[in-house]
Structures are given as structure tokens and as C-alpha cells.
Design an enzyme around this catalytic site. Sequence first.
Site, PDB file in Angstrom:
ATOM      1  N   ARG A   1     -47.461  89.725 -94.988  1.00 23.79           N
ATOM      2  CA  ARG A   1     -48.639  89.158 -94.132  1.00 23.79           C
ATOM      3  C   ARG A   1     -49.523  90.302 -93.584  1.00 23.79           C
ATOM      4  O   ARG A   1     -50.729  89.822 -93.785  1.00 23.79           O
ATOM      5  CB  ARG A   1     -48.101  88.374 -92.822  1.00 23.79           C
ATOM      6  CG  ARG A   1     -47.370  87.120 -93.190  1.00 23.79           C
ATOM      7  CD  ARG A   1     -48.708  85.929 -93.176  1.00 23.79           C
ATOM      8  NE  ARG A   1     -48.247  84.837 -93.761  1.00 23.79           N
ATOM      9  CZ  ARG A   1     -48.774  83.744 -93.678  1.00 23.79           C
ATOM     10  NH1 ARG A   1     -49.850  83.513 -93.230  1.00 23.79           N
ATOM     11  NH2 ARG A   1     -48.347  82.597 -94.419  1.00 23.79           N
TER      12      ARG A   1
ATOM     13  N   GLU B   1     -55.876  84.112 -78.908  1.00 24.07           N
ATOM     14  CA  GLU B   1     -54.464  84.410 -79.151  1.00 24.07           C
ATOM     15  C   GLU B   1     -53.588  83.254 -78.952  1.00 24.07           C
ATOM     16  O   GLU B   1     -52.800  83.072 -79.495  1.00 24.07           O
ATOM     17  CB  GLU B   1     -53.797  85.537 -78.383  1.00 24.07           C
ATOM     18  CG  GLU B   1     -54.489  86.727 -78.833  1.00 24.07           C
ATOM     19  CD  GLU B   1     -55.781  87.448 -78.208  1.00 24.07           C
ATOM     20  OE1 GLU B   1     -56.467  88.453 -78.706  1.00 24.07           O
ATOM     21  OE2 GLU B   1     -56.307  86.393 -77.349  1.00 24.07           O
TER      22      GLU B   1
ATOM     23  N   ALA C   1     -67.421  62.439 -84.949  1.00 24.51           N
ATOM     24  CA  ALA C   1     -67.307  63.734 -83.758  1.00 24.51           C
ATOM     25  C   ALA C   1     -67.160  64.985 -84.737  1.00 24.51           C
ATOM     26  O   ALA C   1     -68.123  65.637 -84.439  1.00 24.51           O
ATOM     27  CB  ALA C   1     -65.930  63.584 -83.054  1.00 24.51           C
ATOM     28  N   GLU C   2     -66.292  65.356 -85.498  1.00 24.56           N
ATOM     29  CA  GLU C   2     -66.282  66.499 -86.244  1.00 24.56           C
ATOM     30  C   GLU C   2     -67.163  67.033 -87.025  1.00 24.56           C
ATOM     31  O   GLU C   2     -67.956  68.054 -86.584  1.00 24.56           O
ATOM     32  CB  GLU C   2     -64.753  66.498 -87.068  1.00 24.56           C
ATOM     33  CG  GLU C   2     -63.614  66.336 -86.543  1.00 24.56           C
ATOM     34  CD  GLU C   2     -62.386  66.446 -87.481  1.00 24.56           C
ATOM     35  OE1 GLU C   2     -62.450  67.514 -88.185  1.00 24.56           O
ATOM     36  OE2 GLU C   2     -61.599  65.687 -87.495  1.00 24.56           O
TER      37      GLU C   2
ATOM     38  N   HIS D   1     -61.103  70.957 -83.625  1.00 27.94           N
ATOM     39  CA  HIS D   1     -59.631  70.378 -83.516  1.00 27.94           C
ATOM     40  C   HIS D   1     -59.855  68.822 -83.217  1.00 27.94           C
ATOM     41  O   HIS D   1     -60.891  68.292 -82.308  1.00 27.94           O
ATOM     42  CB  HIS D   1     -58.737  70.781 -82.268  1.00 27.94           C
ATOM     43  CG  HIS D   1     -57.457  70.340 -82.118  1.00 27.94           C
ATOM     44  ND1 HIS D   1     -56.594  70.542 -82.824  1.00 27.94           N
ATOM     45  CD2 HIS D   1     -57.047  69.234 -81.163  1.00 27.94           C
ATOM     46  CE1 HIS D   1     -55.419  69.885 -82.594  1.00 27.94           C
ATOM     47  NE2 HIS D   1     -55.545  69.354 -81.451  1.00 27.94           N
TER      48      HIS D   1
ATOM     49  N   THR E   1     -64.133  68.737 -96.201  1.00 26.54           N
ATOM     50  CA  THR E   1     -65.238  67.717 -95.596  1.00 26.54           C
ATOM     51  C   THR E   1     -66.178  68.204 -94.742  1.00 26.54           C
ATOM     52  O   THR E   1     -67.135  68.046 -94.394  1.00 26.54           O
ATOM     53  CB  THR E   1     -64.687  66.515 -95.344  1.00 26.54           C
ATOM     54  OG1 THR E   1     -63.618  66.736 -94.456  1.00 26.54           O
ATOM     55  CG2 THR E   1     -63.864  65.720 -96.553  1.00 26.54           C
ATOM     56  N   ASN E   2     -65.388  69.096 -93.740  1.00 24.76           N
ATOM     57  CA  ASN E   2     -66.105  69.913 -92.735  1.00 24.76           C
ATOM     58  C   ASN E   2     -67.070  70.802 -93.264  1.00 24.76           C
ATOM     59  O   ASN E   2     -68.244  71.209 -92.625  1.00 24.76           O
ATOM     60  CB  ASN E   2     -65.262  70.506 -91.625  1.00 24.76           C
ATOM     61  CG  ASN E   2     -64.682  69.590 -90.696  1.00 24.76           C
ATOM     62  OD1 ASN E   2     -65.720  68.905 -90.018  1.00 24.76           O
ATOM     63  ND2 ASN E   2     -63.411  69.399 -90.361  1.00 24.76           N
TER      64      ASN E   2
END
Length: 209
Positions: free
Chosen positions: A66, A148, A180-181, A110, A13-14
Amino acid sequence: MLRIAVLVSGGGTNLQAIMDAVADGKITNTEIATVISNNKNAYALERAAKAGIPNCCISPKDYADRAQFHEALLAALDEAQVDLIVLAGFLVVIPEMMIRKYRNRIINIHPSLIPSFCGTGYYGLKVHEGVLNRGVKVTGATCHFVDEGTDTGPIILQKAVEVKNGDTPKILQQRVMEEAEWIIMPKAIDLIANGKVKVVDGKAIVEEN
């Protein structure tokens, strides 16, 4: 022209908000160079494909460890020659080697007003559950550079959203996205694309219009 990579894990969606803002001219001097997901079933990849945007899945499951996954992710970003990495609901920890290479060139959204309801364990609906459990009257979203730490990087933009009686985590999540986002993430990209954001002494300074 700012070349951005959008990293996503789910519905996107973003990503859609960013694509729409580019199309509408709200984000200027910017092109989406690539969309990368860690989830091959992410609808975000379909959104990108429909819009003709290069996209791929790079999943930790497809690599022995990883370290190999991180190398593949960095290689894809390098190949796309991106200037800015946009984390739009990317549920994978960003490796330090990537943060070092793209220092102050990775942004995240966030769903709260940092430093409230952020850090380890606060993601997705858990953020909104925390907001409702605490009973705060105002929440919102924060767009910040990634460092970090977890949600500790320089803050670029914030926007407040009212918490209403009867809100559930899902209802609040939707309102925070809509109010907002989907507003501040595109705005932050446009500001960066036009040279209006700089980091000084660990703080993001945004040039006033």
C-alpha cells in the site's frame, strides 16, 4: 483557475455531472486536470478519454504494498498540479499522508444526510438499505471535506431527498444521485473555485450569495 483531480472507481456518474456542469458554466473558474481510477475497467476513464481529459489507472494491485501505491497516487496528483481532489465514488481508503498534504482540499460526496447512515460500513447501496430498514422519511446527500475519520470532515453542502413508499435501495440510490449528489457536488466545486468556502474551527463556512 482551480485545477481538480476526480478520483473514481466505477461508472463515473458523478464525474459526468461535474463535466457537464463545467461545460454548462455551472462550475466556473475550474478545469478538470486529471481523472484517476483504481480500476482499469472503470467506465469513468472512458468518459474522461472521450472528453479529452487526461486520465490513468493507479491500482493497489500493481504495487508491492500500500505504501508504494500511496506514493504513486500522490505523485500523479503532484504531477497534475491539482488544487482540489474530488472523490466521486472512489472506493479506496485515502492515506493520511495525502489528507495531511491536501488538508481541506479533498472533498467527498456521501449519499445520506451526515451524521445519519455514515461511517464505517456505510457505502454504496448499504447506505440506502440502512435508510429503508430504519424507515426514515427523508434522506439526501452530503458534500464534505475529507479528514482522517470516515465521513467526519467539515460539511460543505447538504440536500434532502424524500423517501417514498415502495422504494428499493436501487430506486432510492438513483433518486438521491439525481436530486442531490449531481447538484451539490458541482455546486461545492464552484463555491470553492470562487473562494466562497473556508474552514473555521473544524466547520466549513459557506459565503452566502
